[in-house]
Design a protein around this motif. Structure first.
Motif, PDB file in Angstrom:
ATOM      1  N   PRO A   1       0.819  -1.224   0.000  1.00 17.30           N
ATOM      2  CA  PRO A   1       0.000   0.000   0.000  1.00 17.30           C
ATOM      3  C   PRO A   1       0.854   1.275   0.000  1.00 17.30           C
ATOM      4  CG  PRO A   1      -0.885  -1.580   1.559  1.00 17.30           C
ATOM      5  CD  PRO A   1       0.448  -2.114   1.101  1.00 17.30           C
ATOM      6  N   LEU A   2       1.958   1.264   0.723  1.00 14.47           N
ATOM      7  CA  LEU A   2       2.872   2.402   0.753  1.00 14.47           C
ATOM      8  C   LEU A   2       3.475   2.637  -0.634  1.00 14.47           C
ATOM      9  CD1 LEU A   2       4.733   4.470   2.361  1.00 14.47           C
ATOM     10  CD2 LEU A   2       6.336   2.562   2.537  1.00 14.47           C
ATOM     11  N   LEU A   3       3.946   1.579  -1.281  1.00 14.37           N
ATOM     12  CA  LEU A   3       4.613   1.708  -2.575  1.00 14.37           C
ATOM     13  C   LEU A   3       3.653   2.129  -3.683  1.00 14.37           C
ATOM     14  CD1 LEU A   3       6.978  -1.394  -2.423  1.00 14.37           C
ATOM     15  CD2 LEU A   3       7.500   0.981  -1.857  1.00 14.37           C
ATOM     16  N   VAL A   4       2.453   1.564  -3.691  1.00 17.86           N
ATOM     17  CA  VAL A   4       1.451   1.953  -4.693  1.00 17.86           C
ATOM     18  C   VAL A   4       1.082   3.421  -4.519  1.00 17.86           C
ATOM     19  CG1 VAL A   4      -0.946   1.603  -5.451  1.00 17.86           C
ATOM     20  CG2 VAL A   4       0.543  -0.374  -5.043  1.00 17.86           C
ATOM     21  N   SER A   5       0.859   3.833  -3.282  1.00 17.80           N
ATOM     22  CA  SER A   5       0.493   5.229  -3.014  1.00 17.80           C
ATOM     23  C   SER A   5       1.627   6.179  -3.355  1.00 17.80           C
ATOM     24  CB  SER A   5       0.071   5.394  -1.553  1.00 17.80           C
ATOM     25  OG  SER A   5      -1.096   4.637  -1.301  1.00 17.80           O
ATOM     26  N   LEU A   6       2.850   5.798  -3.034  1.00 12.37           N
ATOM     27  CA  LEU A   6       4.004   6.606  -3.407  1.00 12.37           C
ATOM     28  C   LEU A   6       4.035   6.816  -4.919  1.00 12.37           C
ATOM     29  CD1 LEU A   6       6.917   7.842  -3.022  1.00 12.37           C
ATOM     30  CD2 LEU A   6       7.717   5.524  -3.373  1.00 12.37           C
ATOM     31  N   SER A   7       3.840   5.754  -5.681  1.00  9.65           N
ATOM     32  CA  SER A   7       3.842   5.861  -7.144  1.00  9.65           C
ATOM     33  C   SER A   7       2.763   6.815  -7.635  1.00  9.65           C
ATOM     34  CB  SER A   7       3.616   4.488  -7.784  1.00  9.65           C
ATOM     35  OG  SER A   7       4.717   3.660  -7.584  1.00  9.65           O
ATOM     36  N   GLU A   8       1.575   6.710  -7.069  1.00  2.00           N
ATOM     37  CA  GLU A   8       0.465   7.569  -7.502  1.00  2.00           C
ATOM     38  C   GLU A   8       0.721   9.035  -7.152  1.00  2.00           C
ATOM     39  OE1 GLU A   8      -1.859   6.664  -9.478  1.00  2.00           O
ATOM     40  OE2 GLU A   8      -1.434   4.518  -9.388  1.00  2.00           O
ATOM     41  N   LEU A   9       1.206   9.291  -5.946  1.00  6.76           N
ATOM     42  CA  LEU A   9       1.469  10.678  -5.540  1.00  6.76           C
ATOM     43  C   LEU A   9       2.629  11.281  -6.322  1.00  6.76           C
ATOM     44  CD1 LEU A   9       0.950  10.352  -1.685  1.00  6.76           C
ATOM     45  CD2 LEU A   9      -0.621  11.363  -3.366  1.00  6.76           C
ATOM     46  N   HIS A  10       3.670  10.491  -6.573  1.00  8.78           N
ATOM     47  CA  HIS A  10       4.811  10.958  -7.352  1.00  8.78           C
ATOM     48  C   HIS A  10       4.365  11.268  -8.789  1.00  8.78           C
ATOM     49  CE1 HIS A  10       9.374  10.165  -8.265  1.00  8.78           C
ATOM     50  NE2 HIS A  10       8.942  11.276  -8.838  1.00  8.78           N
ATOM     51  N   THR A  11       3.571  10.381  -9.372  1.00  6.56           N
ATOM     52  CA  THR A  11       3.047  10.603 -10.721  1.00  6.56           C
ATOM     53  C   THR A  11       2.198  11.862 -10.771  1.00  6.56           C
ATOM     54  OG1 THR A  11       3.073   8.231 -11.199  1.00  6.56           O
ATOM     55  CG2 THR A  11       1.638   9.594 -12.566  1.00  6.56           C
ATOM     56  N   ASN A  12       1.336  12.057  -9.776  1.00 13.63           N
ATOM     57  CA  ASN A  12       0.504  13.266  -9.726  1.00 13.63           C
ATOM     58  C   ASN A  12       1.359  14.524  -9.651  1.00 13.63           C
ATOM     59  OD1 ASN A  12      -1.885  11.868  -9.905  1.00 13.63           O
ATOM     60  ND2 ASN A  12      -2.470  12.168  -7.770  1.00 13.63           N
ATOM     61  N   ALA A  13       2.432  14.476  -8.875  1.00 11.57           N
ATOM     62  CA  ALA A  13       3.316  15.643  -8.762  1.00 11.57           C
ATOM     63  C   ALA A  13       3.922  15.980 -10.119  1.00 11.57           C
ATOM     64  CB  ALA A  13       4.413  15.382  -7.732  1.00 11.57           C
ATOM     65  N   LEU A  14       4.345  14.964 -10.856  1.00  9.45           N
ATOM     66  CA  LEU A  14       4.936  15.212 -12.170  1.00  9.45           C
ATOM     67  C   LEU A  14       3.893  15.686 -13.183  1.00  9.45           C
ATOM     68  CD1 LEU A  14       7.347  12.137 -12.479  1.00  9.45           C
ATOM     69  CD2 LEU A  14       7.926  14.496 -11.839  1.00  9.45           C
ATOM     70  N   LYS A  15       2.702  15.154 -13.088  1.00  6.47           N
ATOM     71  CA  LYS A  15       1.653  15.456 -14.064  1.00  6.47           C
ATOM     72  C   LYS A  15       0.976  16.807 -13.826  1.00  6.47           C
ATOM     73  CE  LYS A  15      -2.421  13.222 -16.043  1.00  6.47           C
ATOM     74  NZ  LYS A  15      -3.299  12.054 -15.958  1.00  6.47           N
ATOM     75  N   HIS A  16       0.827  17.205 -12.568  1.00  9.17           N
ATOM     76  CA  HIS A  16      -0.004  18.365 -12.247  1.00  9.17           C
ATOM     77  C   HIS A  16       0.745  19.561 -11.664  1.00  9.17           C
ATOM     78  CE1 HIS A  16      -3.560  15.997 -13.057  1.00  9.17           C
ATOM     79  NE2 HIS A  16      -3.141  15.068 -12.216  1.00  9.17           N
ATOM     80  N   SER A  17       2.079  19.484 -11.566  1.00 12.91           N
ATOM     81  CA  SER A  17       2.801  20.603 -10.947  1.00 12.91           C
ATOM     82  C   SER A  17       4.072  20.928 -11.734  1.00 12.91           C
ATOM     83  CB  SER A  17       3.165  20.270  -9.493  1.00 12.91           C
ATOM     84  OG  SER A  17       4.269  19.394  -9.437  1.00 12.91           O
ATOM     85  N   ALA A  18       4.751  21.963 -11.286  1.00 15.06           N
ATOM     86  CA  ALA A  18       6.016  22.367 -11.915  1.00 15.06           C
ATOM     87  C   ALA A  18       7.099  21.300 -11.750  1.00 15.06           C
ATOM     88  CB  ALA A  18       6.487  23.698 -11.323  1.00 15.06           C
ATOM     89  N   SER A  19       6.882  20.337 -10.892  1.00 13.11           N
ATOM     90  CA  SER A  19       7.846  19.250 -10.719  1.00 13.11           C
ATOM     91  C   SER A  19       8.038  18.452 -12.001  1.00 13.11           C
ATOM     92  CB  SER A  19       7.390  18.309  -9.601  1.00 13.11           C
ATOM     93  OG  SER A  19       7.386  18.973  -8.364  1.00 13.11           O
ATOM     94  N   GLY A  20       7.044  18.431 -12.871  1.00 12.16           N
ATOM     95  CA  GLY A  20       7.131  17.688 -14.110  1.00 12.16           C
ATOM     96  C   GLY A  20       7.840  18.423 -15.232  1.00 12.16           C
ATOM     97  N   LEU A  21       8.216  19.670 -14.995  1.00 11.60           N
ATOM     98  CA  LEU A  21       8.925  20.460 -15.999  1.00 11.60           C
ATOM     99  C   LEU A  21      10.431  20.255 -15.858  1.00 11.60           C
ATOM    100  CD1 LEU A  21       6.922  23.796 -15.612  1.00 11.60           C
ATOM    101  CD2 LEU A  21       6.592  21.999 -17.329  1.00 11.60           C
ATOM    102  N   PRO A  22      11.201  20.496 -16.927  1.00 12.00           N
ATOM    103  CA  PRO A  22      12.665  20.368 -16.805  1.00 12.00           C
ATOM    104  C   PRO A  22      13.189  21.172 -15.609  1.00 12.00           C
ATOM    105  CG  PRO A  22      12.054  20.668 -19.088  1.00 12.00           C
ATOM    106  CD  PRO A  22      10.794  20.859 -18.278  1.00 12.00           C
ATOM    107  N   GLY A  23      13.992  20.524 -14.801  1.00 18.41           N
ATOM    108  CA  GLY A  23      14.515  21.159 -13.582  1.00 18.41           C
ATOM    109  C   GLY A  23      13.609  20.986 -12.379  1.00 18.41           C
ATOM    110  N   GLY A  24      12.423  20.384 -12.573  1.00 18.89           N
ATOM    111  CA  GLY A  24      11.483  20.181 -11.463  1.00 18.89           C
ATOM    112  C   GLY A  24      11.973  19.124 -10.495  1.00 18.89           C
ATOM    113  N   ARG A  25      11.472  19.208  -9.268  1.00 17.72           N
ATOM    114  CA  ARG A  25      11.879  18.284  -8.199  1.00 17.72           C
ATOM    115  C   ARG A  25      10.654  17.751  -7.461  1.00 17.72           C
ATOM    116  NH1 ARG A  25      17.459  19.573  -6.987  1.00 17.72           N
ATOM    117  NH2 ARG A  25      18.219  20.168  -9.043  1.00 17.72           N
ATOM    118  N   VAL A  26      10.791  16.537  -6.959  1.00 21.13           N
ATOM    119  CA  VAL A  26       9.808  15.921  -6.069  1.00 21.13           C
ATOM    120  C   VAL A  26      10.593  15.380  -4.885  1.00 21.13           C
ATOM    121  CG1 VAL A  26       8.093  14.092  -5.763  1.00 21.13           C
ATOM    122  CG2 VAL A  26       8.287  15.250  -7.974  1.00 21.13           C
ATOM    123  N   ARG A  27      10.166  15.748  -3.682  1.00 19.85           N
ATOM    124  CA  ARG A  27      10.827  15.246  -2.471  1.00 19.85           C
ATOM    125  C   ARG A  27       9.917  14.212  -1.823  1.00 19.85           C
ATOM    126  NH1 ARG A  27      14.653  18.062   1.533  1.00 19.85           N
ATOM    127  NH2 ARG A  27      14.729  16.549   3.211  1.00 19.85           N
TER     128      ARG A  27
END
Length: 165
Positions: free
Chosen positions: A53-79
């Motif tokens: 459950p932790l790993l699946v949720s991590l994948s979904e939240l990380h994907t959402n960050a890349l898809k819906h925020s500046a994190s998905g742009l070149p130079g973007g970061r996800v912590r």
């Protein structure tokens, strides 16, 4: 002579003083999702069934960050941060905030309509927070002072999900 800092090699582990915590910084590349899951599996120190459950949720939240925020742009970061407590895993995923010219969005777990495409298969997309909502014992979000969004979620270390409880 001007000095420019070389880009950091990402993903990179961030040193934590507490041995029960782990932190990782990822870039905007999609292959970082796989690296983050592998890292999280190691940090969780749990059987695959308990960590799922932790790993699946991590994948979904990380994907959402890349898809819906500046994190998905070149130079973007996800912590990504994981904390092991006696009976819980605590997960925090922080993005870079809204993309330039876009408004701030708020995470929302909507009921999934289970739409089917022409081929009869389920339509892809929109399940991320619904999955997190089903697997986490609790989740919420806060807006960081720099504009980023931090989504926090708590998981039972036995692998039991809220929907199974």
């Amino acid at each position: 002579m001007s000095f420019t800092r070389p880009p950091l090699d990402l993903p990179r582990r961030i040193r934590c003083t507490d041995p029960e915590q782990g932190s990782l910084e990822c870039g905007h590349q999609l292959w970082h999702l796989k690296a983050a899951r592998s890292w999280a599996s190691h940090v969780a120190r749990a059987t695959p069934a308990c960590a799922d459950p932790l790993l699946v949720s991590l994948s979904e939240l990380h994907t959402n960050a890349l898809k819906h925020s500046a994190s998905g742009l070149p130079g973007g970061r996800v912590r990504i941060e994981i904390e092991r407590r006696r009976r819980l895993f605590l997960l925090r995923v922080t993005d870079d905030g809204p993309r330039p010219g876009q408004e701030v969005t708020v995470p929302e777990a909507r009921p999934v309509p289970w739409e089917r495409g022409e081929d009869g298969l389920l339509v892809e997309g929109g399940y991320g927070l619904a999955l997190v909502d089903a697997m986490a014992l609790y989740w919420d979000f806060t807006r960081e002072s720099g504009g980023g969004l931090m989504v926090r979620a708590a998981f039972d270390r036995s692998g039991r999900t809220r929907m199974a409880a």
